[in-house]
Scaffold this active site. Structure first.
Site, mmCIF file in Angstrom:
data_model
loop_
_atom_site.group_PDB
_atom_site.id
_atom_site.type_symbol
_atom_site.label_atom_id
_atom_site.label_comp_id
_atom_site.label_asym_id
_atom_site.label_seq_id
_atom_site.Cartn_x
_atom_site.Cartn_y
_atom_site.Cartn_z
ATOM 1 N N GLY A 60 0.637 -1.411 0.015
ATOM 2 C CA GLY A 60 0.106 0.147 -0.049
ATOM 3 C C GLY A 60 0.878 1.178 0.228
ATOM 4 O O GLY A 60 1.967 1.188 -0.138
ATOM 5 N N GLY A 61 0.247 2.316 0.205
ATOM 6 C CA GLY A 61 1.025 3.550 0.398
ATOM 7 C C GLY A 61 1.545 4.196 1.038
ATOM 8 O O GLY A 61 2.915 4.238 1.398
ATOM 9 N N MET A 62 1.523 3.589 2.715
ATOM 10 C CA MET A 62 1.898 3.422 3.350
ATOM 11 C C MET A 62 3.149 2.827 3.884
ATOM 12 O O MET A 62 4.085 2.744 4.244
ATOM 13 C CB MET A 62 0.880 3.691 5.384
ATOM 14 C CG MET A 62 0.299 4.651 4.378
ATOM 15 S SD MET A 62 0.630 5.786 5.605
ATOM 16 C CE MET A 62 0.731 5.322 7.590
ATOM 17 N N GLY A 63 2.078 1.091 3.584
ATOM 18 C CA GLY A 63 3.866 0.045 4.112
ATOM 19 C C GLY A 63 3.019 -1.474 3.185
ATOM 20 O O GLY A 63 2.143 -0.726 2.212
ATOM 21 N N VAL A 65 1.894 -4.538 3.857
ATOM 22 C CA VAL A 65 1.322 -6.000 5.107
ATOM 23 C C VAL A 65 1.964 -7.714 4.235
ATOM 24 O O VAL A 65 2.123 -8.041 3.001
ATOM 25 C CB VAL A 65 -0.079 -6.279 4.781
ATOM 26 C CG1 VAL A 65 -0.986 -7.425 5.705
ATOM 27 C CG2 VAL A 65 -0.395 -5.134 4.591
ATOM 28 N N LYS A 80 1.825 -5.177 9.197
ATOM 29 C CA LYS A 80 2.088 -3.969 8.142
ATOM 30 C C LYS A 80 2.960 -3.279 8.436
ATOM 31 O O LYS A 80 3.362 -2.761 10.187
ATOM 32 C CB LYS A 80 0.414 -3.369 8.199
ATOM 33 C CG LYS A 80 0.060 -1.936 7.450
ATOM 34 C CD LYS A 80 -1.498 -1.252 7.586
ATOM 35 C CE LYS A 80 -1.399 0.375 6.595
ATOM 36 N NZ LYS A 80 -3.010 0.965 7.439
ATOM 37 N N ASP A 175 -12.029 7.450 5.763
ATOM 38 C CA ASP A 175 -11.107 7.050 4.788
ATOM 39 C C ASP A 175 -12.215 5.700 4.272
ATOM 40 O O ASP A 175 -11.564 4.462 3.920
ATOM 41 C CB ASP A 175 -10.339 6.581 4.715
ATOM 42 C CG ASP A 175 -9.281 6.174 3.160
ATOM 43 O OD1 ASP A 175 -9.320 6.987 2.020
ATOM 44 O OD2 ASP A 175 -8.375 6.212 3.460
#
Length: 331
Positions: A60-63, A65, A80, A175
């Site tokens: 994902g954009g943040m991290g 998994v 994550k 979100d």
């Protein structure tokens, strides 16, 4: 625990064969996790030797998994872990930590269970969660375009139950989108899990605010008008709008507001109205009885909007001819 020698998924001790590869499962004690030069975490043991990484699940954009084996608890978990550049940003790390705090304070069967927040040996941070087997609603919609009525009503009813817990505590998800709704397959049907409380708005007294006034938080296609404007006065009714946008997509195969850029989507949300679902989803048999329900859910003013996701779920079920309420249809 057991594992598949082909895909390295982890399964409970009573499992026999991998449902993905058809391989006979073997005890993890008789296997070793794979190693890959593309990601040194795979095959490693992190967080003080507690979590053994077996495979990459998603990016994902943040991290990223991972599926991991909790060597202390003897169970499969999801880790994550923030991307290196994200881990250097203090605000991103604070949001990540708040995702842990908020999720841990909301124990509910329809909210993903968060088990811990850890510092990793490679100078990042990990959120430890229950491992879920199933698929995101986004994956289902990409494949099937729409949901059949019985599956839709069950899903939105369970969403209402999970979000009621958060909203009672004055927590706004902010979100909600198909990517953050996970459908766990069971013999009795889908079991909904709400994911990613990293963008929450906590309206409880004394809660720390991480968003500057005028900043938009959320995914444009599912964002309420008050979110689009970055207004300070934002409450649980923003989530009502987002769930309505998800329902609209589930019955029509398209999002209610569409434009070529993010800012243009926000302009459309603030200044125009979506087509009635019966018109936008005519090819899929969306009923006209759903139109007034969605009209109330898409009111620009939060004060005029449906008051809760529960009322929205009730309206959806009744539009399909059901009697009772979402509590009757969730299972």
């Amino acid at each position: 625990m057991k594992t598949c020698s082909a895909c390295f998924r982890l399964f409970s001790q009573d499992s026999g064969f991998c449902p993905v590869d058809g391989q006979r499962l073997i005890p993890v004690a008789e296997a070793s996790p794979p190693r890959t030069p593309e990601d040194r975490r795979v095959g490693a043991t992190l967080c003080g030797g507690r979590y053994q990484i077996w495979r990459i699940v998603a990016d994902g954009g943040m991290g990223r998994v991972y599926q991991a084996l909790d060597l202390r608890a003897g169970r499969s978990v999801a880790l994550k872990i923030l991307h290196p550049e994200v881990a250097l940003d203090e605000v991103s790390v604070e949001r990540f930590h708040r995702e842990f705090q908020v999720s841990a304070s909301l124990p509910h069967e329809h909210i993903v269970e968060v088990l811990g927040f850890e510092r990793t040996e490679d100078e990042s941070f990990a959120l430890v969660m229950e491992y879920l087997e199933g698929e995101e609603l986004r994956t289902v919609l990409k494949r099937d375009k729409v949901l059949p009525p019985e599956r839709l009503v069950r899903m939105v009813s369970q969403l209402a139950l999970g979000l009621a817990e958060a909203h009672e505590r004055k927590v706004v998800h902010r979100d909600l989108k198909p990517d953050n709704i996970f459908l766990v397959g069971t013999r009795d049907g889908d079991r909904v899990k709400i994911l990613d409380f990293g963008s929450v708005r906590d309206n409880s007294e004394g809660a720390k605010k991480l968003t500057v006034v005028g900043t938009t938080i959320g995914s444009p296609f599912y964002m309420s008008p008050e979110q689009a404007q970055g207004l300070l006065a934002l409450d649980h009714r923003a989530d009502v709008w987002s769930v309505a946008a998800i329902v609209f997509e589930c019955v029509t195969g398209r999002v209610p507001f569409h434009a070529s850029t993010g800012p243009m989507i926000l302009v459309a949300i603030m200044g125009s109205n979506p087509l009635p679902p019966s018109e936008a989803g005519k090819a899929y048999g969306a009923p006209a009885s759903l139109d007034p329900v969605m009209e109330r859910a898409f009111m620009k003013s939060p004060e005029a909007r449906l008051e809760s996701v529960g009322l929205l779920a009730d309206g959806v079920g009744r539009a399909y001819g059901l009697a009772g309420s979402h509590r009757d249809w969730a299972y």
